[in-house]
Design a protein around this motif. Structure first.
Motif, PDB file in Angstrom:
ATOM      1  N   SER A 112      -6.269  -0.080   2.008  1.00 23.37           N
ATOM      2  CA  SER A 112      -5.639   1.242   1.931  1.00 23.37           C
ATOM      3  C   SER A 112      -5.606   1.808   3.339  1.00 23.37           C
ATOM      4  O   SER A 112      -6.230   1.264   4.255  1.00 23.37           O
ATOM      5  CB  SER A 112      -6.436   2.205   1.032  1.00 23.37           C
ATOM      6  OG  SER A 112      -7.550   2.738   1.727  1.00 23.37           O
ATOM      7  N   LYS A 116      -7.948   7.504   2.955  1.00 23.20           N
ATOM      8  CA  LYS A 116      -7.468   7.581   1.568  1.00 23.20           C
ATOM      9  C   LYS A 116      -7.936   6.366   0.770  1.00 23.20           C
ATOM     10  O   LYS A 116      -7.966   5.251   1.297  1.00 23.20           O
ATOM     11  CB  LYS A 116      -5.935   7.602   1.541  1.00 23.20           C
ATOM     12  CG  LYS A 116      -5.343   8.917   1.989  1.00 23.20           C
ATOM     13  CD  LYS A 116      -3.849   8.880   1.934  1.00 23.20           C
ATOM     14  CE  LYS A 116      -3.320   9.769   0.842  1.00 23.20           C
ATOM     15  NZ  LYS A 116      -1.860   9.903   0.861  1.00 23.20           N
ATOM     16  N   HIS A 117      -8.221   6.588  -0.491  1.00 22.81           N
ATOM     17  CA  HIS A 117      -8.459   5.528  -1.465  1.00 22.81           C
ATOM     18  C   HIS A 117      -9.577   4.564  -1.097  1.00 22.81           C
ATOM     19  O   HIS A 117      -9.377   3.360  -0.946  1.00 22.81           O
ATOM     20  CB  HIS A 117      -7.159   4.763  -1.730  1.00 22.81           C
ATOM     21  CG  HIS A 117      -5.986   5.654  -1.973  1.00 22.81           C
ATOM     22  ND1 HIS A 117      -6.047   6.729  -2.842  1.00 22.81           N
ATOM     23  CD2 HIS A 117      -4.739   5.674  -1.440  1.00 22.81           C
ATOM     24  CE1 HIS A 117      -4.882   7.356  -2.834  1.00 22.81           C
ATOM     25  NE2 HIS A 117      -4.071   6.747  -1.992  1.00 22.81           N
ATOM     26  N   GLN A 125      -5.081   2.968  -6.911  1.00 18.40           N
ATOM     27  CA  GLN A 125      -5.223   4.394  -6.555  1.00 18.40           C
ATOM     28  C   GLN A 125      -3.999   4.881  -5.773  1.00 18.40           C
ATOM     29  O   GLN A 125      -3.501   5.981  -6.017  1.00 18.40           O
ATOM     30  CB  GLN A 125      -6.456   4.606  -5.664  1.00 18.40           C
ATOM     31  CG  GLN A 125      -7.804   4.414  -6.326  1.00 18.40           C
ATOM     32  CD  GLN A 125      -8.922   4.713  -5.316  1.00 18.40           C
ATOM     33  OE1 GLN A 125      -8.909   5.726  -4.632  1.00 18.40           O
ATOM     34  NE2 GLN A 125      -9.898   3.833  -5.229  1.00 18.40           N
ATOM     35  N   ALA A 126      -3.516   4.053  -4.857  1.00 21.51           N
ATOM     36  CA  ALA A 126      -2.350   4.455  -4.045  1.00 21.51           C
ATOM     37  C   ALA A 126      -1.119   4.595  -4.928  1.00 21.51           C
ATOM     38  O   ALA A 126      -0.344   5.556  -4.793  1.00 21.51           O
ATOM     39  CB  ALA A 126      -2.103   3.430  -2.937  1.00 21.51           C
ATOM     40  N   GLU A 128      -1.021   5.174  -8.189  1.00 25.12           N
ATOM     41  CA  GLU A 128      -1.173   6.311  -9.112  1.00 25.12           C
ATOM     42  C   GLU A 128      -0.999   7.653  -8.421  1.00 25.12           C
ATOM     43  O   GLU A 128      -0.524   8.610  -9.027  1.00 25.12           O
ATOM     44  CB  GLU A 128      -2.547   6.263  -9.781  1.00 25.12           C
ATOM     45  CG  GLU A 128      -2.490   5.505 -11.089  1.00 25.12           C
ATOM     46  CD  GLU A 128      -3.862   5.187 -11.622  1.00 25.12           C
ATOM     47  OE1 GLU A 128      -4.781   6.017 -11.425  1.00 25.12           O
ATOM     48  OE2 GLU A 128      -4.017   4.107 -12.214  1.00 25.12           O
ATOM     49  N   SER A 129      -1.359   7.706  -7.162  1.00 23.69           N
ATOM     50  CA  SER A 129      -1.270   9.017  -6.501  1.00 23.69           C
ATOM     51  C   SER A 129       0.132   9.308  -5.974  1.00 23.69           C
ATOM     52  O   SER A 129       0.363  10.359  -5.385  1.00 23.69           O
ATOM     53  CB  SER A 129      -2.307   9.123  -5.389  1.00 23.69           C
ATOM     54  OG  SER A 129      -1.982   8.172  -4.421  1.00 23.69           O
ATOM     55  N   GLY A 130       1.065   8.367  -6.188  1.00 21.15           N
ATOM     56  CA  GLY A 130       2.457   8.627  -5.805  1.00 21.15           C
ATOM     57  C   GLY A 130       2.705   8.522  -4.309  1.00 21.15           C
ATOM     58  O   GLY A 130       3.718   9.026  -3.796  1.00 21.15           O
ATOM     59  N   ASP A 131       1.816   7.878  -3.589  1.00 14.63           N
ATOM     60  CA  ASP A 131       2.011   7.702  -2.141  1.00 14.63           C
ATOM     61  C   ASP A 131       3.288   6.905  -1.872  1.00 14.63           C
ATOM     62  O   ASP A 131       3.680   6.062  -2.680  1.00 14.63           O
ATOM     63  CB  ASP A 131       0.844   6.908  -1.533  1.00 14.63           C
ATOM     64  CG  ASP A 131      -0.474   7.668  -1.582  1.00 14.63           C
ATOM     65  OD1 ASP A 131      -0.470   8.835  -1.998  1.00 14.63           O
ATOM     66  OD2 ASP A 131      -1.499   7.063  -1.218  1.00 14.63           O
ATOM     67  N   SER A 134       1.393   2.616   2.045  1.00  8.14           N
ATOM     68  CA  SER A 134       0.047   2.072   1.899  1.00  8.14           C
ATOM     69  C   SER A 134      -0.212   1.176   3.096  1.00  8.14           C
ATOM     70  O   SER A 134       0.511   1.270   4.093  1.00  8.14           O
ATOM     71  CB  SER A 134      -0.075   1.315   0.584  1.00  8.14           C
ATOM     72  OG  SER A 134      -1.394   0.856   0.430  1.00  8.14           O
TER      73      SER A 134
END
Ligand code: GRF
Length: 188
Positions: A112, A116-117, A125-126, A128-131, A134
């Motif tokens: 990541s 973050k993450h 996680q990346a 799901e968080s809508g980033d 990455s």
């Protein structure tokens, strides 16, 4: 040449990539003295058989404490004269026994753009968080989970329809470039 041990828990593709870069002369600064694995079924063990490198399978459950487990690993590292430790998919927090010996000379790679993450399933996680971006980070290891000082990062886009599998393969491709590059510049 600096003596390095690599630690892995799973697939070991970063380990294999580093070994390939040693063998093709890209990483002429290091000698890999051994692979340390904490799971007896880690595929990294299969990969290591292709190379002339000792494998230490050290299972935490065989020890009464984390200190005793790490002391066993440390005894191998000392015997081999290991100067730096490279974590490549090693899924455990490093405890005081190994940190006292190697803090500042221990690297990790994490999938990541830290900070973050952190922790498990960073790729999920990346997503799901809508980033929209990455990547991967190489950092020094401290006592926290992916909290050590960041050395270098490489990023990639998260595209529409990206899946965990597709993002993971993008990130792995980045890691095969990033980790050898950092190992070459930092381990001197
Ligand atoms: C890599 O993505 C690395 O960032 C993380 O664990 C994964 C290990 O993959 N720490 P592999 O075992 O090297 O294939």
């Amino acid at each position: 040449m600096i003596k390095v041990a690599i630690f892995a828990s799973g697939s070991g593709s970063n380990f294999e990539n580093i070994m390939a870069r040693v063998n093709d002369g890209t990483l002429s600064n290091i000698e890999v003295t051994s692979l340390v694995v904490d799971k007896k079924d880690a595929y990294a063990i299969e990969r290591a058989r292709k190379f002339d490198v000792p494998i230490h399978v050290v299972l935490p459950k065989s020890f009464e404490s984390k200190e005793a487990y790490e002391a066993e690993i440390l005894s191998y590292l000392k015997e081999e004269g290991v100067e730096w430790v490279v974590l490549a998919g090693y899924m455990r927090l490093i405890g005081t026994t190994l940190l006292d010996a190697y803090e500042g000379r221990m690297l990790n790679i994490h999938p990541s753009l830290l900070p973050k993450h952190k922790g498990k399933d960073a790729i999920g996680q990346a997503l799901e968080s809508g980033d929209t971006k990455s990547g991967s980070t190489v950092h020094y290891v401290d006592s926290g989970m992916d909290t050590g000082e960041i050395i270098e990062q490489m990023s990639c886009e998260i595209e529409d329809g990206e899946t965990k599998a597709s993002l993971e393969s993008k990130i792995k491709a980045i890691e095969y470039e990033l980790y050898p590059k950092v190992i070459k510049s930092i381990i001197q």
